[in-house]
Design an enzyme around this catalytic site. Structure first.
Site, PDB file in Angstrom:
ATOM      1  N   HIS A  57      60.250 -73.858  38.261  1.00 41.42           N
ATOM      2  CA  HIS A  57      58.952 -73.162  38.211  1.00 41.42           C
ATOM      3  C   HIS A  57      57.887 -74.169  37.758  1.00 41.42           C
ATOM      4  O   HIS A  57      58.156 -75.052  36.951  1.00 41.42           O
ATOM      5  CB  HIS A  57      59.037 -71.990  37.232  1.00 41.42           C
ATOM      6  CG  HIS A  57      57.829 -71.107  37.281  1.00 41.42           C
ATOM      7  ND1 HIS A  57      56.663 -71.434  36.633  1.00 41.42           N
ATOM      8  CD2 HIS A  57      57.604 -69.930  37.921  1.00 41.42           C
ATOM      9  CE1 HIS A  57      55.762 -70.485  36.873  1.00 41.42           C
ATOM     10  NE2 HIS A  57      56.310 -69.564  37.649  1.00 41.42           N
ATOM     11  N   SER A  63      49.412 -65.464  41.953  1.00 41.93           N
ATOM     12  CA  SER A  63      48.368 -64.437  41.786  1.00 41.93           C
ATOM     13  C   SER A  63      48.495 -63.292  42.784  1.00 41.93           C
ATOM     14  O   SER A  63      47.480 -62.759  43.250  1.00 41.93           O
ATOM     15  CB  SER A  63      46.974 -65.076  41.883  1.00 41.93           C
ATOM     16  OG  SER A  63      46.787 -65.975  40.813  1.00 41.93           O
ATOM     17  N   ASN A 108      58.280 -62.033  37.483  1.00 42.56           N
ATOM     18  CA  ASN A 108      58.452 -63.041  36.430  1.00 42.56           C
ATOM     19  C   ASN A 108      57.582 -62.665  35.232  1.00 42.56           C
ATOM     20  O   ASN A 108      56.371 -62.795  35.279  1.00 42.56           O
ATOM     21  CB  ASN A 108      58.045 -64.426  36.980  1.00 42.56           C
ATOM     22  CG  ASN A 108      58.154 -65.510  35.909  1.00 42.56           C
ATOM     23  OD1 ASN A 108      58.771 -65.311  34.865  1.00 42.56           O
ATOM     24  ND2 ASN A 108      57.540 -66.653  36.174  1.00 42.56           N
ATOM     25  N   GLU A 153      55.167 -71.657  45.751  1.00 45.00           N
ATOM     26  CA  GLU A 153      54.193 -71.282  44.726  1.00 45.00           C
ATOM     27  C   GLU A 153      53.205 -72.421  44.520  1.00 45.00           C
ATOM     28  O   GLU A 153      53.457 -73.319  43.693  1.00 45.00           O
ATOM     29  CB  GLU A 153      54.910 -71.001  43.400  1.00 45.00           C
ATOM     30  CG  GLU A 153      55.855 -69.833  43.437  1.00 45.00           C
ATOM     31  CD  GLU A 153      55.892 -69.122  42.106  1.00 45.00           C
ATOM     32  OE1 GLU A 153      55.579 -67.929  42.080  1.00 45.00           O
ATOM     33  OE2 GLU A 153      56.192 -69.761  41.090  1.00 45.00           O
ATOM     34  N   GLY A 207      48.712 -67.836  38.189  1.00 40.06           N
ATOM     35  CA  GLY A 207      48.015 -67.363  36.997  1.00 40.06           C
ATOM     36  C   GLY A 207      46.516 -67.591  37.036  1.00 40.06           C
ATOM     37  O   GLY A 207      45.846 -67.515  36.004  1.00 40.06           O
ATOM     38  N   LYS A 233      57.529 -64.087  32.388  1.00 41.96           N
ATOM     39  CA  LYS A 233      57.222 -65.269  31.570  1.00 41.96           C
ATOM     40  C   LYS A 233      57.537 -64.960  30.093  1.00 41.96           C
ATOM     41  O   LYS A 233      58.430 -64.174  29.823  1.00 41.96           O
ATOM     42  CB  LYS A 233      55.768 -65.707  31.765  1.00 41.96           C
ATOM     43  CG  LYS A 233      55.390 -65.775  33.250  1.00 41.96           C
ATOM     44  CD  LYS A 233      54.128 -66.508  33.498  1.00 41.96           C
ATOM     45  CE  LYS A 233      53.756 -66.349  34.967  1.00 41.96           C
ATOM     46  NZ  LYS A 233      52.911 -67.405  35.469  1.00 41.96           N
TER      47      LYS A 233
END
Ligand code: PEP
Length: 258
Positions: A95, A212, A10, A167, A173, A12
């Protein structure tokens, strides 16, 4: 259900179309294709048409990071699953950044799940608890609500064919990745709840982990029972690390039929 490990990068809101194209060009040269790993790239929306023409579709599949649930009409600025049909194989839905930054709720998420399926795109439903919910022991309850909320418009057969990404919000992140045994517990909870709601066959759907993930940690998740793949964000933008993740998936998937 495919036995291949699924790795979804991803990106982003990163990389211009030009940068995305250059990045894929080098990735394509350096990556070894493995029959037991499916590599999916989720670039920004603008890069999708360029990459769809550029990529070797045997090496990579594409995913959309977002879309609107109506197929067409007066929805200025939006892109529909109907318009994405033919460009992408997968699309992320729910998400945590969509849920928390753009305040998407269950109603939007289940409409998007249905729109993806209606348009022949495999949705990847992202679910996961916040740090506060985890500290209150609410992980199972949150997953339950997000599964019911996101899947309500789908049949058992449709659920069986989707992908769920576990997630945890606190791991995205942050560099604060979840312990593999916590991921194992959450993934088992997801499968139990799907079995309860949609039957045994549907609970065999693909479940992946994101939060992460790095080249170094990938293998431990990929060897965790019940985990069929990974959804790395930051690490997917670093060629060496993304390649390491794919190699880890290849190793973890060895011995399984592709
Ligand atoms: C993500 O984008 O879904 C994600 C898990 O990001 P990161 O790997 O950077 O935490």
């Amino acid at each position: 259900m495919s036995d291949k490990k699924l790795i979804v990068g991803n990106w982003k809101m990163n990389l211009t179309v030009h940068e995305a194209s250059l990045y894929v060009h080098t990735l394509e040269k350096e990556l070894t294709t493995h029959r037991n790993v499916e590599v999916v790239l989720a670039p920004g929306m603008l890069a999708l048409p360029t990459l769809a023409l550029q990529i070797d579709h045997k090496k990579f599949k594409l995913a959309a990071q977002n879309f609107y649930w109506r197929d067409e009409g007066a929805f200025t600025g939006e892109v529909s699953a109907h318009q994405l049909h033919g460009l992408v194989k997968y699309a992320l839905v729910g998400h945590s950044e969509r849920r928390h930054v753009f305040h998407e709720g269950d109603k939007d998420i289940r409409a998007k799940m249905q729109a993806a399926v209606r348009n022949g795109i495999t949705p990847i439903l992202c679910v996961g608890e916040t740090a506060h919910e985890r500290s209150e022991n609410e992980t199972d309850a949150v997953l339950h609500d997000q599964l019911i909320g996101g899947l309500a418009n789908l049949t058992s057969e449709e659920v069986e064919a989707i992908v769920i990404a576990y997630e945890p919000v606190w791991a995205i992140g942050t560099g604060n990745n979840a312990a593999p045994h916590d991921v194992e517990a959450a993934v088992a909870s997801i499968r139990r709840q799907i079995e309860h709601l949609y039957g045994k066959k549907a609970s065999d759907l693909r479940v992946i982990y994101g939060g992460s993930v790095s080249g170094a940690s990938a293998g431990s998740y990929l060897r965790t029972p019940g985990v069929d793949g990974l959804l790395p964000g930051g690490a997917s933008l670093k060629k060496e690390e993304f390649t390491e993740i794919i190699e880890a998936a290849h190793k973890a998937g060895k011995g399984k039929k592709a």
